[in-house]
Design a protein around this motif. Structure first.
Motif, PDB file in Angstrom:
ATOM      1  N   SER A  84       0.819  -1.218   0.000  1.00 23.53           N
ATOM      2  CA  SER A  84       0.000   0.000   0.000  1.00 23.53           C
ATOM      3  C   SER A  84       0.850   1.265   0.000  1.00 23.53           C
ATOM      4  N   GLU A  85       2.054   1.197   0.553  1.00 18.05           N
ATOM      5  CA  GLU A  85       2.889   2.410   0.598  1.00 18.05           C
ATOM      6  C   GLU A  85       3.327   2.792  -0.820  1.00 18.05           C
ATOM      7  N   THR A  86       3.561   1.790  -1.637  1.00 20.18           N
ATOM      8  CA  THR A  86       3.881   2.075  -3.032  1.00 20.18           C
ATOM      9  C   THR A  86       2.684   2.731  -3.727  1.00 20.18           C
ATOM     10  N   THR A 327      -1.054  10.439  12.432  1.00 17.62           N
ATOM     11  CA  THR A 327      -1.080  11.329  11.273  1.00 17.62           C
ATOM     12  C   THR A 327      -2.088  10.825  10.232  1.00 17.62           C
ATOM     13  N   CYS A 328      -2.100   9.535   9.987  1.00 22.36           N
ATOM     14  CA  CYS A 328      -3.036   8.977   8.999  1.00 22.36           C
ATOM     15  C   CYS A 328      -4.492   9.178   9.410  1.00 22.36           C
ATOM     16  N   ALA A 329      -4.763   9.166  10.710  1.00 22.93           N
ATOM     17  CA  ALA A 329      -6.140   9.417  11.147  1.00 22.93           C
ATOM     18  C   ALA A 329      -6.532  10.852  10.815  1.00 22.93           C
ATOM     19  N   PHE A 372       9.340  12.354  10.135  1.00 25.32           N
ATOM     20  CA  PHE A 372       7.898  12.434  10.359  1.00 25.32           C
ATOM     21  C   PHE A 372       7.519  12.011  11.776  1.00 25.32           C
ATOM     22  N   PHE A 373       6.469  12.651  12.290  1.00 24.85           N
ATOM     23  CA  PHE A 373       5.757  12.072  13.416  1.00 24.85           C
ATOM     24  C   PHE A 373       4.711  11.120  12.862  1.00 24.85           C
ATOM     25  N   CYS A 410       2.334   6.710   7.381  1.00 25.33           N
ATOM     26  CA  CYS A 410       2.113   8.156   7.491  1.00 25.33           C
ATOM     27  C   CYS A 410       2.874   8.994   6.466  1.00 25.33           C
ATOM     28  N   PRO A 411       4.167   8.745   6.218  1.00 25.27           N
ATOM     29  CA  PRO A 411       4.855   9.626   5.270  1.00 25.27           C
ATOM     30  C   PRO A 411       4.167   9.727   3.897  1.00 25.27           C
TER      31      PRO A 411
END
Lengths: 639, 639
Positions: A84-86, A327-329, A372-373, A410-411
């Motif tokens: 999924s990050e890709t 962060t994603c939330a 990143f946080f 998150c990034p």
């Protein structure tokens, strides 16, 4: 009043078929600088390359090559959801290419797509972690396997590309469609009555349906949404609410469980409700949004107070020191709110988006965009240790930003949000254009009835509260401006090109200016930017008798690098208003006398506090940039 | 003043070779009823059978049979550390047999030992989860394998048996020695320089050394303790502090990481420090105890505020609603404090033990001893759902007690503590006897110089504050009585058998009565049992401006079944003192007007509170016994 939308799709991440407002995309809105323009620059220049490099070096992108070569599972690296990050990286690239037309990024994009496409099975299945000899079978672990979750991000990437480069020959849309067709066959009305343990495929399918016109994808999204709450996933330590399989979306009163899952599901549910004119479902989502914002959201807009299950807590359970506030939330919350805003037009949604952008999305990346946080605490009790820029952090919660994480959702989520941010600034309806976020921008669009509208937004917001909208085209239309809920004494002025108008007070909410604009006419909104004390509802136990300091949309924080000692000892004198001085906000703070060697629960009353000093605060989104520090947003008050 | 101990070992769980105080065991102290006597009854009658039944039905005890039959790993059930529950069960049985001499329990004990012994490998290795074809190799996963942890509990079980039935022919001590010999060979000074990811083997080895006189076991315990902090375990999401491998025991300032691991390690460290006369290490442990109690302990005595890693938080991080406060951590804290008390004689240690016994250990089991809290929250925000008495809970945190857990460490930990509780009541030194906990009891012992002492303790504590110590033997000796830290206006009286003495005020701490006792002479301690408001140190953010109500050693709680509505809405009127009425404690409480549909952070001040009502509280250890309820210990105050 609901508008049927028939004109060509804007270059934007969510384009409902109907709703009060229609998004303007990157093709109509260009952020030209300022707070967010700088961050888009850094995102494009540093963050995307950083992510691409890490996807290679961590092996997550090479996993696709191993899949194509048929040598998996040998050599596969990363967690079960690393594909999924890709896909999020591809989505970020697509928006960035849309924004900048950068040919090098386009080459990168195409190369990554080719590697992904080569890994797809002939029947459309695409995942590097399942289905091969020596791997778990396809769809055998819906609770934790994340296969559909990964595909949801693939679909969003394909949508981003198709919206920004319609008909591109890179092949990503075909990859997405083949996978989506397989999902429909496998999980359709006659297929497995199952859902994914991590929502995301719903919003991906709904958007893919919009971009392709294929109704099956929307129907599949609807099926997945309706199946939540049927308990098809097994009970786990944190209960089925973790994956929103405890109660149906329609019956739920509030967001609950894993905060990213909850928001992604809500966003997909808005899409489905809007397209299927399901007012009952929309009412459920309105109710959930309201209660979540009233009782389960941090002052930063952050959501989720549990580290263990990355989840919302109960109502009022918002400890600042254990704020997970992933962060994603925050990104998911923006997706949900944006869709509600488009449908309902209520500026409260844009208020929350602004708050979350400034205090969650902007907080995550470092100034250089290479750290990143993941979690965004509101109270750091012990300073962290310096971070090795080549390391990968096993920790989600940390006192300093990290370059990469074992789970690194998150990034790329920040990257795709920043790259598509132009599309969250403004909307149109039959009467004109609405500005939801204040950024220096150039906006040019056509209203549904064909009227052309062009104007610039000039502002140094949030450093300064003045927002100047200057017409670049002539004609009659209505400009809508959001007055944020905190702006209790904002003023509005219309300056015709020939002079200066009368200032008038405007209240929080939506203010509208209907006018036959001449080129050079300006609408000037002045938002009050004095720092202010903010008090919490007393039911939020963890911050009772404490105050936060806010300035405009920014939440401020006290750092030990400024205070000189542990922020645990700070008590703020609320009889002295915070002041702006030398470009910073100062508060008067006392140091509580040191104790702490005895049993801390006693009869009798609190010790007195004396000897105040003035201490400068830092914008919360900038905290942790000056090395290890303790930090707090909520400061106990001496009242 | 340190006493060399040479007389035969008492029937007690921790018998240091030296120290200011010497424990009295089950052979000298018999609890004859009251609060703890009832709980011991229920533990012996219901809980032990419940645990035995679950160990069978869950397959954790049958795992030993499969090991003996050589058919493992097929059919093995339970987590990697499930063997330890059988060992804690054996330890509980050993103490209960010591206490009651029950022949059926003795049969059960022998039968379980036989099954365990049959599973032991010829070289002494004993674990059902490792080392066979199809299993991970022995000692290959020291971070998570728990092999040494399990053996530590085996050693404690063997020690309990040998102390209560010296020279018994059941074979458990031989099993333990064979395993301990293997541990020494494998992990000795010339072996692997490694530690277990869960401390426990240290305290087990130290005690096994005491009971066998084998110095190698003590040396091995010392090695394990000195190796903590060397980073031999790998870094994980929560850092090496999770298993106390971040800093050496000698250098640490405070307990940290996993709260059970931390306390078990501290307990073992006291044992090693005492036996090796290591004052430096003892000072480190005193320092850690003090800071942990001052900054990282709940009012209940509970420890650990993180659910995710079952860990202590930072200083002052004590959210009541996310109190993990694992029952086992309470047991571990008592182990640590008891050892410090024996060495130092400081009544603060006994204060914490009392607090933890009444508010953690007594809270865990249900009234019938067949259901348990694993985590002990101090604020339940939503009521739970009724629990199926045949179910096994996947959840550690819950609003209602559960009969069993996937990880079921707590029930047998409570059982072994209750069964051995007589041994935590009193000690002797050269001058006489010290009473640390107030229970109805019969005590008969011999002082180091040979003086015989016999007396009864008569009390209904904590229902009533009067403790009457009545001499049953004649002679001169000194009675030490602990005046708890909360007892600011206690009185003491000596009633000679012929009359009534003068009452005098005594201050918190230790009070001593030196007297030539005649049979029937009574020492009467009156502890003030009026309910009292207790305020927290303002640094404990989560409970700022809230009060708790305590009565004697009991922490009280407000339950929604009494309040009639959600306890989130309660505000206590602290101008009205809590009162005892009709056997319950009442406070004056207002209901805050309902809100919660708007953004909860605002400028301006708090809403007013009116319309108080008197509401009865419940002892915290009794909460959740009347069905689903919300509950809070700390109530916001309207000051």
């Amino acid at each position: 009043m609901t508008m049927q939308i028939t004109t060509p799709a804007p270059h934007a991440p969510a384009i409902p078929g109907r709703g009060r407002l229609r998004p303007l995309g990157q093709d109509d809105v260009r952020i030209t600088g300022g707070f967010w323009g700088e961050r888009q620059e850094i995102n494009g220049r540093n963050t995307l390359a950083h992510i691409g490099g890490r996807l290679e070096s961590e092996g997550w992108l090479p996993n696709f090559d191993l899949a194509a070569a048929g040598t998996l599972p040998a050599g596969r690296r990363g967690r079960e959801f690393s594909d999924s990050e890709t896909y999020k990286y591809l989505e970020a690239l697509a928006w960035e290419i849309g924004r900048t037309d950068d040919p090098d990024l386009d080459k990168t994009f195409r190369a990554v797509v080719a590697r992904v496409a080569a890994a797809q099975d002939p029947d459309g299945y695409l995942n590097t972690n399942f289905g091969r000899p020596g791997q778990e079978p396809r769809w055998s672990n819906l609770e934790w396997g994340h296969e559909l979750y990964c595909l949801g991000h693939l679909f969003q990437a394909a949508v981003a590309r198709e919206r920004t480069r319609p008909g591109s020959d890179d092949g990503l849309l075909a990859v997405a469609r083949a996978a989506a067709d397989l999902v429909c066959a496998e999980f359709g009305a006659d297929g497995r009555p199952a859902i994914c343990g991590h929502a995301e495929v719903e919003v991906g399918l709904a958007e893919l349906s919009r971009v392709t016109g294929d109704e099956r994808y929307l129907e599949q999204a609807r099926l997945f949404i309706e199946r939540h709450g049927q308990g098809t996933l097994r009970d786990i330590e944190w209960g089925r609410e973790y994956y929103q399989d405890d109660v149906s979306v329609r019956d739920a009163e509030v967001l609950r469980g894993h905060a990213v899952r909850a928001n992604y599901l809500a966003a997909g549910s808005v899409d489905v409700a809007v397209e299927s004119r399901d007012e009952d479902l929309l009412n459920a989502l309105r109710r959930q949004w309201s209660r979540t914002v009233a009782r389960r959201t941090y002052i930063t807009g952050g959501q989720g107070s549990h580290h263990q299950d990355e989840a919302f807590g109960f109502d009022w359970e918002l400890p600042p020191d254990r704020a997970y506030s992933e962060t994603c939330a925050g990104v998911g919350s923006i997706m949900f709110s944006w869709r509600m805003l488009l449908n309902d037009g209520d500026p409260r949604y844009a208020d929350l988006i602004e708050r979350t952008l400034y205090n969650v999305v902007a907080t995550s990346p470092s100034a250089d965009g290479r750290a990143f946080f993941y979690a965004n605490t509101l109270h750091q009790r012990e300073p962290g240790s310096p971070v090795d820029p080549s390391a990968t952090s096993p920790r989600a919660g940390s006192a300093l930003r990290a370059p990469w994480f074992d789970v690194s959702c998150c990034p790329p989520n920040v990257a795709r949000t920043l790259a598509s941010l132009d599309a969250y600034v403004a909307t149109v309806d039959d009467t004109g254009v609405q500005l939801h976020q204040y950024v220096p921008a150039s906006i040019e669009t056509t209203l549904p009835d064909g009227r052309a509208v062009a104007f610039d937004v000039e502002t140094e917001y949030p450093r300064d509260g003045r927002v100047r909208v200057v017409a670049r085209s002539e004609g009659e239309w209505t400009l809508g401006l959001r007055v944020p809920s905190w702006a209790s004494d904002a003023t509005l002025r219309i300056d015709p090109v020939t002079g200066t108008g009368e200032e008038r007070r405007v209240s929080p909410g939506q203010v509208e200016v209907s006018r036959a604009f001449a080129v050079g006419d300006a609408v000037v909104l002045d938002l009050p930017m004095h720092p202010r004390f903010t008090r919490p509802d007393a039911r939020i136990d963890a911050i009772r008798s404490a105050v936060a300091v806010e300035r405009g949309p920014e939440v401020l924080a006290l750092e030990s690098v400024d205070f000189g000692t542990d922020v645990s000892d700070a008590v703020v004198d609320v009889s002295t208003a915070p002041v702006d001085r030398d470009g910073r906000v100062w508060v008067r703070v006392a140091r509580r006398p040191a104790t702490g060697t005895e049993w801390p629960y006693r009869e009798g009353s609190a010790e007195p506090v004396r000897d105040t000093v003035d201490v400068p605060l830092v914008a919360y989104h900038e905290w942790g940039e000056r090395g290890p520090s303790t930090m707090r947003v909520w400061i106990p008050s001496a009242e």
